[in-house]
Design a protein around this motif. Sequence first.
Motif, PDB file in Angstrom:
ATOM      1  N   ASN A 155       0.880  -1.238  -0.151  1.00  0.00           N
ATOM      2  CA  ASN A 155       0.083   0.056  -0.038  1.00  0.00           C
ATOM      3  C   ASN A 155       0.877   1.211   0.061  1.00  0.00           C
ATOM      4  O   ASN A 155       0.597   2.295  -0.570  1.00  0.00           O
ATOM      5  CB  ASN A 155      -0.972   0.027   1.102  1.00  0.00           C
ATOM      6  N   HIS A 170      -3.358   3.290   1.609  1.00  0.00           N
ATOM      7  CA  HIS A 170      -4.162   2.347   2.542  1.00  0.00           C
ATOM      8  C   HIS A 170      -5.817   2.219   2.290  1.00  0.00           C
ATOM      9  O   HIS A 170      -6.253   1.172   2.234  1.00  0.00           O
ATOM     10  CB  HIS A 170      -4.121   2.626   4.112  1.00  0.00           C
ATOM     11  N   ASN A 171      -6.117   3.330   1.706  1.00  0.00           N
ATOM     12  CA  ASN A 171      -7.629   3.338   1.503  1.00  0.00           C
ATOM     13  C   ASN A 171      -7.720   2.553   0.119  1.00  0.00           C
ATOM     14  O   ASN A 171      -8.661   1.714  -0.108  1.00  0.00           O
ATOM     15  CB  ASN A 171      -8.014   4.757   0.978  1.00  0.00           C
ATOM     16  N   SER A 174      -7.907  -1.207   1.113  1.00  0.00           N
ATOM     17  CA  SER A 174      -8.957  -1.860   1.702  1.00  0.00           C
ATOM     18  C   SER A 174     -10.069  -1.686   0.544  1.00  0.00           C
ATOM     19  O   SER A 174     -10.886  -2.651   0.824  1.00  0.00           O
ATOM     20  CB  SER A 174      -9.392  -0.502   2.777  1.00  0.00           C
ATOM     21  N   LEU A 177      -9.383  -5.053  -0.653  1.00  0.00           N
ATOM     22  CA  LEU A 177      -9.939  -6.303   0.100  1.00  0.00           C
ATOM     23  C   LEU A 177     -11.394  -6.552  -0.306  1.00  0.00           C
ATOM     24  O   LEU A 177     -11.738  -7.539  -0.343  1.00  0.00           O
ATOM     25  CB  LEU A 177      -9.514  -5.584   1.422  1.00  0.00           C
ATOM     26  N   TYR A 178     -11.923  -5.401  -0.393  1.00  0.00           N
ATOM     27  CA  TYR A 178     -13.609  -5.465  -0.780  1.00  0.00           C
ATOM     28  C   TYR A 178     -13.600  -6.520  -2.108  1.00  0.00           C
ATOM     29  O   TYR A 178     -14.566  -7.517  -1.870  1.00  0.00           O
ATOM     30  CB  TYR A 178     -14.171  -4.098  -0.892  1.00  0.00           C
ATOM     31  N   ALA A 196      -3.833  -7.446   8.418  1.00  0.00           N
ATOM     32  CA  ALA A 196      -4.353  -6.053   8.125  1.00  0.00           C
ATOM     33  C   ALA A 196      -3.320  -5.334   9.044  1.00  0.00           C
ATOM     34  O   ALA A 196      -2.930  -4.378   8.490  1.00  0.00           O
ATOM     35  CB  ALA A 196      -5.729  -6.071   8.840  1.00  0.00           C
ATOM     36  N   LEU A 215      -9.496   3.855   9.541  1.00  0.00           N
ATOM     37  CA  LEU A 215      -9.780   3.285   8.301  1.00  0.00           C
ATOM     38  C   LEU A 215     -10.449   1.831   8.722  1.00  0.00           C
ATOM     39  O   LEU A 215     -11.390   1.307   8.016  1.00  0.00           O
ATOM     40  CB  LEU A 215      -8.860   3.026   7.387  1.00  0.00           C
ATOM     41  N   LEU A 216      -9.730   1.154   9.706  1.00  0.00           N
ATOM     42  CA  LEU A 216     -10.334  -0.257   9.852  1.00  0.00           C
ATOM     43  C   LEU A 216     -11.630  -0.288  10.542  1.00  0.00           C
ATOM     44  O   LEU A 216     -12.288  -1.226   9.891  1.00  0.00           O
ATOM     45  CB  LEU A 216      -9.174  -0.946  11.249  1.00  0.00           C
ATOM     46  N   ARG A 219     -14.247   0.522   7.505  1.00  0.00           N
ATOM     47  CA  ARG A 219     -14.376  -0.561   6.592  1.00  0.00           C
ATOM     48  C   ARG A 219     -15.156  -1.804   7.296  1.00  0.00           C
ATOM     49  O   ARG A 219     -15.933  -2.356   6.526  1.00  0.00           O
ATOM     50  CB  ARG A 219     -12.961  -1.010   6.041  1.00  0.00           C
ATOM     51  N   VAL A 274      -9.917 -10.973  10.002  1.00  0.00           N
ATOM     52  CA  VAL A 274      -9.000  -9.753  10.048  1.00  0.00           C
ATOM     53  C   VAL A 274      -8.011  -9.694  11.270  1.00  0.00           C
ATOM     54  O   VAL A 274      -8.509  -9.694  12.399  1.00  0.00           O
ATOM     55  CB  VAL A 274      -9.830  -8.325  10.285  1.00  0.00           C
ATOM     56  N   CYS A 276      -5.572  -8.254  13.382  1.00  0.00           N
ATOM     57  CA  CYS A 276      -5.111  -6.932  13.585  1.00  0.00           C
ATOM     58  C   CYS A 276      -5.256  -6.756  15.132  1.00  0.00           C
ATOM     59  O   CYS A 276      -6.383  -6.891  15.590  1.00  0.00           O
ATOM     60  CB  CYS A 276      -5.891  -5.849  13.080  1.00  0.00           C
TER      61      CYS A 276
END
Length: 433
Positions: A155, A170-171, A174, A177-178, A196, A215-216, A219, A274, A276
Amino acid sequence: MVSAKKNINSRPVSSSSSINVSDSSVLIETLVLDDKQQHFKNHVSSLRLRASDAPSSSTISAGAKEQKAEGNNHKNVSLAPSSASSKLDDKFLYTKRYEQVKISFSWHILKTKFIYYVLSLGLVCKIMYYVQNFFINILKVGKIPTHVSFIMDGNRRYAKKLRLPIASGHNAGSLTLYAMVYICKRIGVKALSVYAFSIENFNRSKEEVDTLMALLVQRLDEFVKHTIDEKDQLYGCSIKIIGDRSYFTQDIKRKIERVEKSSAKDHCDFTLYVCCPYTSRNEIYHSLKKNVEKVIEHELEINDIGESTLTNNMFYQQGDDYCVNKCDLLIRTSGHTRLSDYMAWQSHENSTIVFSPTLWPDFTFTEVFFIMFKWSFFATLQQIKVPFTLHSSLYGHFQYLLFYSKSPLKRQNNVSLESLPAPPKSLSIVERN
């Protein structure tokens, strides 16, 4: 292009539309276009301000003459031109940098507009959707991995490559990931885990860590909305956060618990894990600690501690009909050939580890298809027990199909007696006239 951005931002990932199953890199580039424009404007304004601060050559010579006329010492007179000349050099560098950024940014905008325009055509979207379904059906003919894991790396390099802020990278990751969640769900994967955030990532700057945590949570909230929407492909899926939560603040802990509770299902066909914050050493440490505590509380004998008890006390839990403590396919992006202290316990037995040179935000359906196709091919060969050795040739395989199989075109499942289930203890037959 403005209307296109508004439509996409209103629905980050849609199940009814084909944008979520199309090339994820196009979706990413379109969604971060606002960040690029804002970053570009700020960068240009800073370049202009710095260039305007640099004095002209006539001003420099006039200032030097005035200082010399007023009787300044030799040191001050020599410093004035050197300082001013350095400003002129900075002005030249800022101007050159401005031209480079302008050219790179303009080309990226044109490319993004063109690709998004092509994908915005309804016919193109339908064609891409059916093409992906065709390749997914090819994968379903063979064996499908039960547990797939991703090490989402690249990223920051993606953002630096496009001269964007780190947060934009990072955005973009994410959003990839979707796309991967939808793709794996459609293929038939039971469990998807992603790396993550590592515990070692807390050594980064506070600004980046806060951005990642925000952001975590964002999302995760969006994912829960998709799991409770009956019209969405992710309806009925579950999400779990794996890792040492002692590193989280109380506010983030409450939000994560709310997300897990909202998506908790007793029986689900797809679960997203996830990791994290997570490391394998920390997971093994917690498993050992739990076993020692059970021994102290007389819930477990010390001689009973073994591989199974350690496995059962890992962060990963047993699924309804599968074991997530065993990873079938582990994929790391960005070209690094290391695990970075991730899933050392789960990837020990018959696991396939793939290192892809593609950065995570650029990871697409095409990459996933070829990786899973290769995995499925060799897994199917092992399952049907076709003679396959390093010394065998193509002629040997054709000879096997021609002389040992009844029909080369008919798929056969060679079943051994050892693989059959045990016979039933009782059998009841009802005869009806």
